[in-house]
Design an enzyme around this catalytic site. Structure first.
Site, short mmCIF file in Angstrom:
data_model
loop_
_atom_site.label_atom_id
_atom_site.label_comp_id
_atom_site.label_asym_id
_atom_site.label_seq_id
_atom_site.Cartn_x
_atom_site.Cartn_y
_atom_site.Cartn_z
CB SER A 114 -0.63 1.89 4.25
OG SER A 114 0.72 1.94 3.86
CB ALA A 145 -0.97 0.00 1.18
CG HIS A 201 5.98 3.08 1.63
ND1 HIS A 201 4.62 3.25 1.59
CD2 HIS A 201 6.23 2.33 2.73
CE1 HIS A 201 4.07 2.63 2.62
NE2 HIS A 201 5.03 2.07 3.33
#
Ligand code: PAF
Length: 282
Positions: free
Chosen positions: A186, A32, A37
């Site tokens: 997420s 996700a 990230h």
């Protein structure tokens, strides 16, 4: 970008990179993926010649089975983002690869695992400790990248690396925020529009508390004010709002500008649990 599913596929590749003196960076994730990230990936690509991202929704770190079942899964989009970001490898292990047999392993992180996240999510850091140890053993990276948003997880992983002598350097990347300040997570994907708007209460309360600390207001008074703000919002349920040492997670009742400190918050917006933190003295 090459997909790897188990250590047997990875080991010869790892050896080749080692022989050619290439540094391997690991970005552990549960998928996700968002821009936070991708910041970790960017940092890894700056610091290492090879970047491997792992995607594994780790069951042992979820103390709430509903949270595990509802954890967003967006593998196609994740792979497209990683390919665009220039990742070399994605490690996509099955549950059978990560946990061929049920594990009863227990870590003891001492006081660190009994406060804040540890207190509200019993067993969570044990699961993180297990899966991160397994990933370090399987991938054997030179550097591993983690986000500052999960500040207590960072403290746990530093302890893990130190206590178990993992030969890996940790690189900690600042929290990426949406334009309005909400920390990327997420779990934000699960907020409905109203919850998404109210979720700003987390960053606003952190910023308000930081401004009050700068003015010299007593921490106890600040904390009471923030608790009242959360109580006044029907969609919100505050779990903690604490001033802590960012490495030991000792909680302070009095602010001391001579000591390292961060403010950490966890709160539900509707059914979705969110966390955030702000460094005060680094
Ligand atoms: O921060 C996360 O996404 C997870 O806790 C981690 C480090 C990938 C372990 O499952």
């Amino acid at each position: 970008m090459k997909l790897i599913h188990n250590p047997a596929e990875w080991n010869p590749l790892w050896l080749n990179h080692l022989r050619t003196n290439q540094q391997i960076g690991l970005v552990p994730t549960m998928g996700a993926l968002h821009d936070g990230h991708l910041d970790l990936v960017k940092k890894s690509r700056e610091e290492c010649q090879v970047t491997i991202v792992s995607i594994f929704v780790n069951p042992t770190q979820f103390n709430n089975p509903e949270d595990f079942n509802k954890y967003p899964k967006t593998i196609e989009q994740d792979l497209a983002k990683l390919a665009l970001a220039g990742v070399d490898y994605v490690f996509l292990p099955s549950e059978q690869v990560m946990y061929p047999a049920a594990t009863g392993l227990k870590f003891d992180f001492g006081a660190l695992e009994h406060v804040l996240e540890g207190k509200f999510r019993p067993g969570h850091f044990n699961g993180v400790g297990i899966v991160v140890s397994k990933l370090f053993h399987m991938i054997r990276p030179h550097v591993a990248f983690f986000g500052q948003k999960d500040l207590q997880q960072v403290a746990i992983i530093k302890r893990l690396v130190n206590d178990l002598s993992f030969e890996v350097n940790l690189s900690i990347v600042p929290t990426r925020r949406e334009l309005d300040g909400l920390a990327m997570s997420s779990r934000n994907l699960r907020l409905n529009p109203e919850e998404r708007e109210k979720a700003l209460l987390l960053i606003r309360s952190l910023e308000k508390a930081r401004a009050e600390l700068t003015k010299g207001t007593d921490w106890k008074i600040i904390k009471e004010q923030i608790e009242a703000d959360f109580n006044a919002e029907p969609l919100a349920r505050l779990e903690y709002f604490d001033l802590v040492h960012p490495d030991t997670f000792d909680t302070y009742s009095i602010f001391d500008p001579a000591k390292k400190s961060s403010i950490c918050v966890a709160a539900f917006m509707g059914d979705i649990r969110l966390i955030d933190n702000l460094p005060i003295i680094s």
